[in-house]
Design a protein around this motif. Structure first.
Motif, short mmCIF file in Angstrom:
data_model
loop_
_atom_site.label_atom_id
_atom_site.label_comp_id
_atom_site.label_asym_id
_atom_site.label_seq_id
_atom_site.Cartn_x
_atom_site.Cartn_y
_atom_site.Cartn_z
N TRP A 144 -10.13 -3.08 -2.95
CA TRP A 144 -9.73 -1.41 -2.81
C TRP A 144 -11.47 -0.37 -2.92
CZ3 TRP A 144 -5.17 0.34 -2.42
CH2 TRP A 144 -5.21 1.92 -3.14
N PHE A 186 0.82 -1.29 0.00
CA PHE A 186 0.00 0.29 0.00
C PHE A 186 1.01 0.97 -0.46
CE2 PHE A 186 -2.63 2.82 2.26
CZ PHE A 186 -3.90 2.78 1.60
N LEU A 229 -1.73 1.31 -4.98
CA LEU A 229 -1.33 -0.28 -4.21
C LEU A 229 -0.77 -1.45 -5.56
CD1 LEU A 229 -3.93 -2.94 -2.53
CD2 LEU A 229 -3.02 -3.15 -5.60
#
Length: 770
Positions: free
Chosen positions: A485, A459, A469
């Motif tokens: 996400w 991340f 990401l």
């Protein structure tokens, strides 16, 4: 030394009077809280396993069956047709069980057995129902009586309040297609790519394989399909991902981007606090199985959810010949990388998750830390970006003991890896093209040493509050990461929020432990290996040509008015764009999913078809009429939808051929046909990233909160990688990759062709944007 003292629960000194023993009550409290949390998680897992195990029934249904059986017995009716009496005869006779007690125990045993039999029957019926896929082939907007009846039965046998993994045992197994069908579909798929002589030769190879070798290989596949949960997935994971010996950076890992137009807060530590907390909330839902089971969008049809299990606490371990995936049941920390230093951050305190404000202070402490990296520490993650055997040998040689073993263990057991970047990324209105291209490349490979590419995901939080990401591919496919996400972005912006100053909300526990700087001892020999891996990674990253752009001339709103599938529309446009770009057709890969089946992953849709090629030629032929082009477009779109449905329902081409090839290697035979098929390059590799949780984003009232989607690196040295996400009614975001070293490709040129192709196809329908 103060930190060391705080970590010790028992402190004692030897005095003339004896041993003076002092107990650290805070440490003992933390031990107790940690153990209590661990036991709660174990009990919760047992409870969830039982609930999932009896689905589609519920635990309370057992009581209903028992009461029903008892009631009939008191009414002097034997519903067991003598079985309760038989059970009673075999109960051990002793002084503790009266005649009535024996009858009750016998009835309980019979009721429980009947309950389990009903569960297995319901599960079997549901599995049979879910094996029906005729609904997929029906015309959009029209539903047959058969499908309506089928849907009603699915609702009846699907049970109530399913958990994340409730449907797993009811999903059918992926069927093995007939060899004859696969050969026919394969030859049809390569016809537009070959001249008559080449096609004649390939047809002869296919027929020879079909008659001589295929029946023997097919027998092994059918045997595996009966024995294993899925005849493809384990081999796909092992041979396509884990046995790859080259870098996984760029070649395998992929990325996801933040909102396109919005940064909820420009404060880096605050954005990190909210988003990391949102990810941990998502992890808790996965652990507790509180996520809703994955389903076909807009329907009640379940999809396989098994890939969620390894989303967190997971890492890829390098090996000289093959890698392995290690998943840990729990992790109480994350590892944060900033300016070449590694920090361990505890995410639990006193048995609870740290709130966003507490996490913000943790991250701010790291950002304020000015200590330099230890020798060799800064570029250590480059080992995960280079060749796998090199990393495997280094891991075995330099990370087996001492500080390195402890630190590496912390990284690999972390919930996930976090990078606090010292630069800014995202869309800049004054330079939108370069800014988005740089954003994409940063997430795909970064500096080649500031991501831990082996973790399930890294991340990334940039200095201006933008996030992103980088995901490792072997443990799961993009839709699983996409779901995570979407939830994180929605939770961050619409649930947690920020105060007026842009900081996280919440109160801070003053006793919270600070982030712990991790210690490494990198020898000169190890540093040389790191530099070697970094050189390979930097050369690979420098060759990546990336272009990310939003297409907002129109979206699925107008495409639907063309009465065609948005995906088919875009795929045909990509064929037209590719032909204009290269002057020829190429083997095209579009990722589809097989998660209608247990442990299903992906299948290939070969988007370059005879029908799409005919349409493209008509667009390049100035003498072709509008009606001719529209007719050919309809045929191409229908063909594409048929191929997509075939792929989803287990009637694809490539996974079957792949598994036949694997079996041929196991039995020690060589097939010229399979060898040639498996070596064909995918010069156009494409993937759609669908929005799965539309309900989380109100694009009518918040139109600026649109996702930018994600992308991946080029698959072929002389080809393109194209990812796209359809957002709302009027936006499609594209991510195009290729290599600078190829004289045939140019990401910006191809992006221009994509735009033109989309507009040219829409113009055929004479529609106006509203």
């Amino acid at each position: 030394m103060a930190e060391a003292h705080q970590a010790v629960a028992f402190q004692f000194t030897v005095t003339p009077e004896g041993i003076d023993l002092r107990l650290s009550h805070e440490a003992l409290k933390q031990v107790y809280v940690s153990g209590l949390r661990s036991w709660k998680k174990k009990i919760a897992r047992l409870k969830n396993s039982f609930i999932t195990g009896v689905y589609p029934a519920s635990p309370s249904s057992w009581l209903f069956v028992v009461i029903a059986i008892m009631g009939t017995m008191y009414a002097r009716v034997d519903p067991s047709m003598g079985m309760i009496g038989k059970i009673k005869e075999h109960l051990p006779v002793n002084g503790y069980l009266s005649h009535q007690s024996q009858s009750i125990v016998s009835a309980l045993l019979f009721s429980t057995g009947l309950w389990f039999a009903l569960i297995m029957t319901m599960r079997y019926i549901l599995k049979l129902l879910l094996s029906y896929h005729g609904w997929m082939y029906e015309q959009h907007g029209k539903m047959s009586v058969t499908t309506k009846l089928w849907l009603t039965l699915v609702k009846i046998f699907s049970g109530r309040k399913p958990m994340l993994y409730s449907y797993q045992a009811s999903l059918p197994r992926l069927p093995v297609p007939a060899v004859k069908d696969t050969m026919q579909r394969y030859l049809e798929s390569v016809r537009p790519l070959m001249n008559d002589e080449e096609f004649k030769r390939m047809t002869a190879l296919a027929k020879d394989f079909e008659v001589k070798l295929a029946p023997k290989l097919q027998w092994y596949l059918k045997l595996k399909s009966w024995w294993a949960s899925n005849y493809v997935s384990d081999w796909w994971e092992e041979y396509i991902y884990l046995r790859g010996r080259g870098p996984i950076m760029v070649n395998s890992n992929y990325y996801a981007m933040d909102f396109l137009y919005v940064i909820p807060t420009p404060i880096q530590a605050a954005r990190a606090g909210n988003t990391v907390h949102a990810l941990l909330l998502y992890r808790r839902k996965v652990t507790r199985e509180e996520l809703k089971p994955s389903r076909v969008p807009g329907s009640i049809i379940p999809l396989c959810s098994s890939q969620w299990e390894r989303a967190f606490n997971t890492t890829r371990i390098p090996g000289e010949e093959t890698d392995t995936i290690h998943h840990f049941k729990d992790s109480k920390h994350i590892v944060v990388y900033h300016k070449g230093r590694f920090f361990r951050v505890w995410v639990y305190h006193s048995g609870r998750l740290l709130n966003p404000k507490e996490l913000e202070l943790q991250f701010q402490h790291i950002l304020n830390d000015t200590s330099p990296p230890e020798p060799g520490e800064e570029k250590l993650p480059a080992l995960t970006a280079g060749d796998r055997p090199t990393w495997a040998k280094a891991r075995r040689s330099y990370f087996r003991s001492g500080k390195n073993l402890q630190a590496l263990d912390l990284v690999e057991k972390a919930a996930f890896f976090v990078t606090l970047e010292d630069d800014e990324q995202g869309l800049r209105t004054e330079d939108p093209v370069r800014s988005l291209d740089a954003y994409a490349k940063s997430l795909l490979h970064g500096k080649c040493y500031d991501r831990w590419f082996d973790k399930s995901f890294t991340f990334v939080v940039f200095k201006n509050g933008k996030v992103g990401l980088n995901a490792e591919h072997s443990w799961a496919d993009a839709p699983i990461v996409g779901h995570l996400w979407e939830s994180m972005l929605a939770t961050d912006s619409f649930q947690l929020g920020y105060d007026d100053g842009g900081h996280c909300k919440g109160q801070v526990d003053a006793s919270l432990p600070l982030p712990q700087r991790m210690q490494w001892e990198i020898s000169n020999e190890c540093d040389e290996v790191i530099q070697t891996s970094l050189s390979i990674a930097e050369e690979l990253a420098a060759d990546v040509d990336f272009h990310t752009f939003p297409f907002d001339d129109f979206g699925k709103g107008l495409i639907k008015k063309c009465r065609t599938s948005p995906d088919a529309f875009i795929q045909i446009a990509l064929q037209l764009a590719n032909y204009r770009d290269k002057g020829k057709f190429c083997l095209t890969y579009e990722a589809s999913m097989t998660r209608l089946f247990r442990e299903g992953r992906t299948e290939t849709v070969r988007s370059c078809t005879v029908e799409s090629s005919n349409f493209v030629r008509s667009m390049m032929d100035s003498s072709s009429t509008l009606n001719d082009r529209l007719k050919l477009f309809r045929l191409a779109a229908e063909k594409h939808q048929l191929l997509y449905r075939n792929a989803m329902t287990g009637a694809g081409i490539d996974r079957h051929l792949f598994c036949l090839y694997v079996v041929s290697k196991y039995v020690g035979v060589d097939s010229p046909f399979l060898r040639e098929v498996l070596s064909e390059p995918w010069r156009l590799s494409t993937s759609q990233t669908p929005i799965q949780q539309v309900e989380l984003f109100d694009l009518v009232n918040n139109p600026e909160y649109v996702s930018c989607g994600g992308g991946f690196g080029p698959v072929a040295d002389d080809g393109y990688g194209v990812s796209y996400i359809i957002v709302g009614e009027n936006l499609i975001n594209f991510h195009v990759s290729c290599k600078f070293s190829s004289h045939e490709t140019d990401s910006h040129r191809f992006g221009k062709h994509i735009r033109e192709a989309l507009l040219d196809i829409l113009a055929l329908f004479n529609l106006q944007k509203t």
